[in-house]
Structures are given as C-alpha cells and as structure tokens.
Design an enzyme around this catalytic site. Structure first.
Site, PDB file in Angstrom:
ATOM      1  N   GLU A   1       9.449   2.404  10.952  1.00 58.31           N
ATOM      2  CA  GLU A   1      10.321   3.569  10.933  1.00 58.31           C
ATOM      3  C   GLU A   1       9.419   4.790  10.981  1.00 58.31           C
ATOM      4  OE1 GLU A   1      13.513   3.761  11.242  1.00 58.31           O
ATOM      5  OE2 GLU A   1      13.793   1.583  11.224  1.00 58.31           O
TER       6      GLU A   1
ATOM      7  N   CYS B   1      13.041  11.940   6.699  1.00 62.53           N
ATOM      8  CA  CYS B   1      13.076  11.566   8.118  1.00 62.53           C
ATOM      9  C   CYS B   1      14.469  11.727   8.692  1.00 62.53           C
ATOM     10  CB  CYS B   1      12.576  10.134   8.306  1.00 62.53           C
ATOM     11  SG  CYS B   1      13.531   8.902   7.396  1.00 62.53           S
TER      12      CYS B   1
ATOM     13  N   LYS C   1       0.850  -1.184   0.000  1.00 62.12           N
ATOM     14  CA  LYS C   1       0.000   0.000   0.000  1.00 62.12           C
ATOM     15  C   LYS C   1       0.890   1.240   0.000  1.00 62.12           C
ATOM     16  CE  LYS C   1      -2.756   3.185   2.555  1.00 62.12           C
ATOM     17  NZ  LYS C   1      -2.128   4.212   1.688  1.00 62.12           N
TER      18      LYS C   1
ATOM     19  N   GLU D   1       8.982  17.049  14.892  1.00 64.44           N
ATOM     20  CA  GLU D   1       9.467  16.968  13.521  1.00 64.44           C
ATOM     21  C   GLU D   1       8.776  18.008  12.641  1.00 64.44           C
ATOM     22  OE1 GLU D   1      10.732  13.355  10.657  1.00 64.44           O
ATOM     23  OE2 GLU D   1       8.671  13.256  11.375  1.00 64.44           O
TER      24      GLU D   1
END
Length: 481
Positions: A249, A283, A174, A382
């Site tokens: 992750e 990331c 997906k 973040e």
C-alpha cells in the site's frame, strides 16, 4: 530522571541492539519517550531463522489456541485504549481522541481475525475422472515480513500482524523508526501469549539494515509493506529476485468532489475530516477538493470559516483538532509544498504558516489554496500534511474527469443530494475505495481496503480478502483403493 530503554523482541527474548535512537514528542520537543534499540543485520537474520523454525509449531497449535491468543491480544488493546492512546498521541502527534480510537480499532482487528481462525473452510469437487475426489484448502504462507509506516503506529501494522498470525504464519515486524514506542507496546502484549518463541518478532532499526534484510531474504515467504511509492517500487524489485509474495500500500492523491446540490455543512465536514484530520498525514487524505462552479464560492467561504475555528495544538490538550506534524523533516516538506503552491499560481485562502504554542513543537496551520488546476504539481503529488487545494470545474462530467486524472487511486469521495451522480460516481471513479457524502479518510476493519494504479500492489488488505495474501491454496486429489 533515568531515560527509559526499550529493546527488540527476537525468538521470544527481549534483546538490545547495536545502537539506540531517541523518540521525541512532536508536540513538545523537550519530552522524550525513551531510547529504542536498533537491530543489526545479523539480528534481523536471527529473527528470520527463528520465525522459520517456529512457524510449523504455531500452525500445529491448532485453531482454538490461535483463536484464544488473538482474542486475548485484542481484548487487552481495547481495555487499555485510553492509556496506550495517550502515549500514541504523544509519540505521533495525532489528537488524543484519534490515538485512543486507533488503539481500540487495533484491538478490533485482533478480535475480527480471531473469529476468522474458525472460518478456514475449504471446498470439495468431483473430478472429471471417475472415482476421484478433489479437495481444496488454504495453508499459511510461512514467514511474513511486515514493514509499517509511522502515521498509524498501531492500526496499520496490526491489520497485517493479526491476519498473519490467524492463518498460522510467523511474523517479523519492522516498524517505522519515528514511532517505536507504540511498536514495543504491541509487542509486549503479544509476548505474553502462548506463542512458540520466534512466532512473533519485533525488529526495530533502519531500513538500510533491517528493511533490506527482510526484503532480500529468500527465507521470507511473503512481505507486506506500507509506505511511499518510491520505496515500494524498490521493495517490489528486490523481493521479486526471490519471487517473494508481495503486498504493498503506497501513496495516493485522493479527491473530494462537491456538486452544486451538495449540503454545505456536509461538504465542509467531509472536506475537513478528509483533508485535515490526523494533520492530513493519512494515505486516505483528500488534498484535492474538486468543486463545481455553482457552489464554489459558498463552499470556500464556509470551509475557510471552519478552518479558522480549528484548534491547532498539543496532541494531549483538550479540544485539539489538529496536532503537530510528525517531525522536523515533515514540517520542512509541508512548508515547501505551501511555497510550491504559491509558485504555481494558487491563491492562499487560509493558513500557510508555522504556529507557536506553549511548548516547542512542529505546529502548522491548516492550509487551503484556491485557483488551482489539476495539472499543477501540488495536485498530482501526495502532500502528507494539513494542506488542500480547491479545483473549480463546470459540472459533474468535468469533476469526474479531473478526479480520475491521476497516477494514483486509493480513495475518492463525492458530496451530492442526487442519486444519479452518486450511482455513476461509485461505478466510474477509478479508485479502490469510494465514499458518498462521507470523508475520504475513514474505513471499516471488516471489509477490504486498497487502491488502484500506483496506490496499491497485490491482494487487498483487511476483511476476508486478507486470506488471499496470507495463505496459499492447496488442491488434493484422492482415489479410494
């Protein structure tokens, strides 16, 4: 002109979904890459059933068959890197050079794991009981669900799909709905190889339907996910109901440390490459820049000068270094972070504004703040955009303490000419990946990748360490009669 339509790939067939979505170029909102099928919950279940039926057949094909298939997939990706990289840049917004490099790297992943097919060796041992021999080897998990993000439309899913197939698993993938075109191109290349129908399935669609069905299915043996911490925690909690093996992750708040003895040019290159390449949508991006006071002013001045020279523009324009952010929602979030930094007392040193170009797109200046401290929200959460904050500290000890003061732990870097701090940093930075005189963004495909704390969960990705997730160990005892 007719709109291109793209379908899902389920059980060896290209099939329509229950609806479609449009995929728009963030560099030019008038440019559509096409309409993409959205799978239903029932179609996702069909893909899972097909994968479960196909997996034993794929494993039985043997090593040489798997090796040849993965090698061919990797070769085609590398041969078509320029063509597919252009479309990847058009879809996601990263500059063409980065898009081309990502496609080529995706091919390298398949080549690497093609070679790993031939390295599946076990161990033998003498039993503590006389006359008994012990063997151990690895077998595939079975059916692997892959849920991938939008910021690396090919590389991230490929570094999951390639080892899954190499070790004999079947795959249901997906992709993120923001980047379906790249997914269909990878699927099309895989579909031409001699895989039993159902071995590989592409199921595009919403997380609430496709994603949840994968996560909650008792027939998915392992699930690998890359995305936000919040979503990752939900994925883990749901998958645990079936004791599904999970690898995740998630987010991070990476940092680059610049010491007084750093080479200014190297420090600026590391800060720019780590914080602003890929429009900061990585990331591994270093949005915290921790600088000791002796070099602070010179470093900020040099970085501001570099940002002023950076070309922000259409991903396919020659010389573009910073493309658009991926969509309107991400642009809105980035602008909100910029306002948040101002509210918290940061000083805007450069950027902070949306910019206009010849085409309508989601263009944002690279942005730098100074006078920040580590407990500010902008230095704890973040920010997925071309935004970084400088934190001034007294010395290396304060820099290391500031670096480690985070709930994340993916990548960290340091710029220094001194061996002592560099050696200490490698051992004491509580991050999964550490860089010395290099940007935090940039890793190799043949070594493990992953972080600590809320950045990662489960076995490492990439390299030989991937076998820990995609296989399970079997131990055999045998006595001769």
């Amino acid at each position: 002109m007719a709109v291109a339509r793209y379908r899902n790939f389920i059980n060896g067939e290209w099939v329509d979904g229950e609806s479609t979505i449009s995929n728009v170029n963030p560099s030019d909102l008038s440019d559509s890459l096409g309409e993409f099928a959205q799978a239903s919950t029932e179609q996702t279940r069909e893909a899972i059933a097909a994968a479960r039926a196909a997996q034993p057949q794929w494993y039985a094909k043997g090593l040489e068959h798997r090796y040849n298939a993965l090698l061919a997939i990797g070769t085609e990706l590398m041969d078509r890197a320029a063509e597919l990289g252009r479309e990847l840049a058009r879809e996601e917004g990263k500059p063409f050079a980065e898009g081309k490099g990502e496609v080529y790297r995706s091919g390298q992943f398949f080549h690497y794991y093609a070679a790993e097919v031939h390295r599946q060796m076990g161990d033998t041992a003498d039993s503590v009981r006389p006359g008994i021999e012990v063997e151990t080897w690895r077998e595939p998990m079975g059916v692997v669900g892959v849920i991938s993000p939008w910021n690396f439309p090919m590389a991230t899913p490929v570094w999951k799909i390639a080892p899954a197939l190499a070790f004999g698993n079947a795959v249901i993938w997906k992709p993120a709905n923001l980047v379906p075109y790249s997914a269909t191109q990878v699927a099309e290349i895989i579909s031409r190889q001699d895989l039993p129908p159902g071995t590989f399935n592409l199921v595009m669609g919403r997380g609430s339907q496709v994603g949840n069905t994968l996560v909650e299915s008792p027939d998915v043996d392992a699930l690998t996910f890359t995305g936000s911490v919040e979503t990752g925690k939900q994925v883990g909690a749901k998958a645990m109901q079936n004791l599904t093996k999970v690898q995740m992750e998630m987010g991070s708040k990476n940092a680059l440390v610049v010491l007084d003895d750093a080479d200014i040019e190297t420090a600026v290159q590391c800060a720019f490459g780590g914080g602003y390449s890929g429009t900061g949508q990585k990331c591994t991006a270093s949005s915290r820049i921790i600088v000791t006071e002796g070099i602070h002013d010179r470093f900020v001045e040099a970085l501001v000068e570099r940002l002023g020279k950076a070309k922000v523009g259409h991903a396919l324009e020659e010389g573009t270094e910073i493309g658009p952010v991926v969509d309107a929602n991400q642009l809105e979030q980035d602008l909100a972070w910029i306002e948040k930094a101002k509210e918290e007392g940061c000083t805007l040193a450069f950027g902070g504004e949306r910019v206009e170009r010849d085409t309508e797109g989601y263009f944002l200046q690279p942005t730098l703040f100074t006078d920040s401290h580590n407990r500010m929200t902008v230095n704890q959460e973040e920010m997925f955009g071309p935004i970084a904050c400088v934190i001034k500290v007294r010395d290396y000890d304060e820099a290391l303490a500031t670096l480690n003061d985070t709930r994340f732990g993916l990548t960290a870097g340091i710029v220094t000419r001194s061996l002592g701090p560099a050696m200490h940093f490698k051992r004491n930075a509580r991050f999964g990946c550490v860089m010395i005189n290099l940007p935090t963004a940039g890793t190799d495909y043949h070594v493990p990748f992953g972080g600590r704390n809320e950045s990662s969960y489960g076995p490492r990705e990439q390299g030989q360490y991937a076998r820990e997730f995609y296989t399970e160990v079997k131990t055999s005892y045998m006595r001769a009669m």
